[in-house]
Design a protein around this motif. Structure first.
Motif, PDB file in Angstrom:
ATOM      1  N   LEU A 251       0.878  -1.173   0.000  1.00 61.98           N
ATOM      2  CA  LEU A 251       0.000   0.000   0.000  1.00 61.98           C
ATOM      3  C   LEU A 251       0.915   1.224   0.000  1.00 61.98           C
ATOM      4  O   LEU A 251       1.590   1.508   1.003  1.00 61.98           O
ATOM      5  CB  LEU A 251      -0.909  -0.004   1.226  1.00 61.98           C
ATOM      6  N   LYS A 252       0.955   1.928  -1.141  1.00 62.38           N
ATOM      7  CA  LYS A 252       1.862   3.063  -1.270  1.00 62.38           C
ATOM      8  C   LYS A 252       1.296   4.290  -0.587  1.00 62.38           C
ATOM      9  O   LYS A 252       0.087   4.414  -0.371  1.00 62.38           O
ATOM     10  CB  LYS A 252       2.124   3.356  -2.742  1.00 62.38           C
ATOM     11  N   SER A 253       2.238   5.171  -0.268  1.00 65.96           N
ATOM     12  CA  SER A 253       1.839   6.413   0.416  1.00 65.96           C
ATOM     13  C   SER A 253       1.009   7.303  -0.477  1.00 65.96           C
ATOM     14  O   SER A 253       0.279   8.176   0.003  1.00 65.96           O
ATOM     15  CB  SER A 253       3.080   7.159   0.904  1.00 65.96           C
ATOM     16  N   ASP A 254       1.123   7.139  -1.813  1.00 66.12           N
ATOM     17  CA  ASP A 254       0.335   7.991  -2.711  1.00 66.12           C
ATOM     18  C   ASP A 254      -1.074   7.467  -2.926  1.00 66.12           C
ATOM     19  O   ASP A 254      -1.821   7.989  -3.740  1.00 66.12           O
ATOM     20  CB  ASP A 254       1.055   8.115  -4.056  1.00 66.12           C
ATOM     21  N   GLY A 255      -1.454   6.398  -2.202  1.00 67.55           N
ATOM     22  CA  GLY A 255      -2.808   5.874  -2.259  1.00 67.55           C
ATOM     23  C   GLY A 255      -2.997   4.746  -3.236  1.00 67.55           C
ATOM     24  O   GLY A 255      -4.110   4.208  -3.328  1.00 67.55           O
ATOM     25  N   THR A 256      -1.953   4.368  -3.967  1.00 69.18           N
ATOM     26  CA  THR A 256      -2.080   3.255  -4.901  1.00 69.18           C
ATOM     27  C   THR A 256      -1.682   1.954  -4.213  1.00 69.18           C
ATOM     28  O   THR A 256      -1.090   1.938  -3.134  1.00 69.18           O
ATOM     29  CB  THR A 256      -1.195   3.481  -6.137  1.00 69.18           C
ATOM     30  N   THR A 257      -2.004   0.861  -4.912  1.00 72.75           N
ATOM     31  CA  THR A 257      -1.715  -0.466  -4.386  1.00 72.75           C
ATOM     32  C   THR A 257      -0.890  -1.226  -5.397  1.00 72.75           C
ATOM     33  O   THR A 257      -1.169  -1.171  -6.611  1.00 72.75           O
ATOM     34  CB  THR A 257      -3.019  -1.235  -4.102  1.00 72.75           C
ATOM     35  N   CYS A 258       0.096  -1.960  -4.912  1.00 68.07           N
ATOM     36  CA  CYS A 258       0.986  -2.686  -5.800  1.00 68.07           C
ATOM     37  C   CYS A 258       1.111  -4.114  -5.311  1.00 68.07           C
ATOM     38  O   CYS A 258       1.254  -4.358  -4.107  1.00 68.07           O
ATOM     39  CB  CYS A 258       2.364  -2.008  -5.816  1.00 68.07           C
ATOM     40  N   SER A 259       1.028  -5.098  -6.224  1.00 66.68           N
ATOM     41  CA  SER A 259       1.201  -6.503  -5.867  1.00 66.68           C
ATOM     42  C   SER A 259       1.807  -7.244  -7.039  1.00 66.68           C
ATOM     43  O   SER A 259       1.669  -6.821  -8.188  1.00 66.68           O
ATOM     44  CB  SER A 259      -0.136  -7.128  -5.490  1.00 66.68           C
TER      45      SER A 259
END
Length: 445
Positions: free
Chosen positions: A83-91
């Motif tokens: 969960l990135k600080s810019d509000g995006t999600t990465c997996s």
């Protein structure tokens, strides 16, 4: 039926016990499995470089690019996302990512929670900050845990239902065997009530409550049968004894009636003798009826009061002496008391005195001694032979040499009954000097 109710209650109790144990087992297993899963998740935290400032800081953006299998993040690629600080999600590619909650991005410490993936699979989620406002999400599927718990639940349900069914069957069988003596006792009671046959045998066995009830019931029916036999014997004996005075009365009355109807009156002397006989016979008949009423009296009708025996003896002697003025009475009385019926005790003593008066010659002495627990009456009669001493207390029994004397043969029987009703007994004793009779009544003082 009682058997069915007991079986159902037994089954319900066993089912409740099994259900309680099954619930505890299920909850305990669920807790242990989830605790093991949590330990597995926490065992991989922190990932390399996440919390060690001296270690090379990993590039978390690798989660969104092609992954180098030699990199240390490889072991977290299954069920991992960022969960990135810019509000995006990465997996990583192919990972069924967890649906983030609103509070996940503000996590400042390692946190565990339940969640769901994008495909709806339930998972256990570990959230941990990794710096720069990023939050690493590691998840493990709950499918194995749920599968294990579902299998356990099915087993526990089958065991609970089987246990309840077995308990019901065993309870029914055990209750049937346990209550079989009760069923026999009930059948015997119903048969006795239907046939009025108190001599019907009642089979009892065992030392438990049912056995005690059976023995008590058998004792009750035995006592009732004995009471019925005594009642029938009393009625038969009374009918036999009443026949003689009634016949004599009828003969004398017929004689008087015939003299009046034929116009041939009896002479003054014969008429007087006939009237005297009628008076004596009427008195004897009245005494017989009175004694029969006393014998038929139930022991439960007796009073239970504190009775002073010197007073009872004194009143009985006064009544006896008033109708036997040609006899002397010597009385020795000590102070003692009895729990019982004063009127019945007085009749008992009076019957002893009347019996002594009847068989003693005029001018003789009748000795009465009253000491704690014992009353004795001694006379100067010819006495009674030893073989007749026990039979003298039976109803309507009369000694061969006394059958020409007035009386019904109930006096001593009444003495024995009253003594027994007060917990004592009556008997003849050896007078010692070889002459006369000595009757002793023993009572609990």
């Amino acid at each position: 039926m009682l058997r069915s109710r007991v079986a159902l209650i037994t089954a319900a109790i066993v089912a409740f016990a099994i259900a309680s144990i099954s619930t505890v087992t299920y909850v305990s297993t669920q807790h242990n499995l989830r605790a093991q899963l949590d330990e597995t998740l926490l065992g991989g935290w922190p990932p390399p470089g996440a919390q060690d400032p001296a270690a090379p800081k990993p590039d978390w953006a690798d989660l969104c690019r092609a992954v180098n299998r030699g990199r240390p993040l490889q072991r977290f690629l299954e069920g991992v996302q960022l969960l990135k600080s810019d509000g995006t999600t990465c997996s990583p590619a192919g990972v069924d990512s967890v649906v983030p909650a609103a509070s996940d991005r503000t996590t400042r410490a390692v946190t565990l929670r339940d969640g769901y993936t994008q495909s709806g699979t339930p998972v256990r989620v570990l959230l941990g900050p990794v710096g720069d406002g990023n939050v690493l999400v590691i998840s493990r599927s709950l499918a194995e845990v749920e599968s294990t718990l579902n299998g356990l639940a099915n087993v526990l349900i089958i065991v609970s239902l089987s246990g309840a069914a077995l308990a019901a069957a065993a309870g029914l069988l055990l209750t049937r065997r346990t209550l079989e003596p009760m069923a026999r006792l009930t059948g015997a009671a119903e048969e006795i009530a239907r046939t009025q046959d108190l001599d019907l045998p009642v089979a009892v066995s065992g030392r438990d409550e049912v056995g005690r009830l059976g023995r008590a019931f058998a004792a009750m029916t035995g006592a009732l049968a004995e009471s019925r036999r005594r009642q029938q014997a009393l009625v038969a004996d009374a009918a036999h004894e009443l026949r003689t005075p009634l016949t004599s009365l009828r003969t004398n009355i017929d004689l008087l009636a015939r003299s009046e109807h034929t116009g041939r009156p009896l002479g003054d002397g014969q008429r007087t003798r006939t009237l005297d006989r009628l008076q004596v016979q009427a008195e004897e008949l009245g005494d017989l009826v009175t004694e029969l009423v006393v014998l038929a009296r139930d022991e439960r009708e007796l009073e239970h009061a504190d009775v002073a025996m010197p007073v009872v003896v004194r009143q009985a002697v006064r009544r006896a002496s008033s109708r036997a003025q040609d006899h002397e009475f010597e009385v020795e009385s000590a102070e003692w008391r009895v729990r019982g019926d004063a009127a019945a005790l007085e009749r008992m003593v009076l019957n002893l005195l009347d019996n002594a008066i009847k068989f003693s010659p005029a001018g003789s002495v009748i000795t009465v001694r009253s000491t704690p627990g014992r009353i004795s009456v001694a006379d100067q009669s010819p006495g009674i032979s030893p073989e007749h001493r026990e039979a003298a207390f039976e109803r309507f029994w009369r000694a061969p040499e006394a059958r020409s004397l007035p009386g019904s043969g109930l006096g001593l029987a009444i003495v024995a009954d009253i003594a027994a009703a007060h917990g004592g007994r009556a008997r003849f004793d050896d007078p010692g000097d070889g002459r006369g009779a000595l009757v002793v009544v023993e009572l609990p003082g």
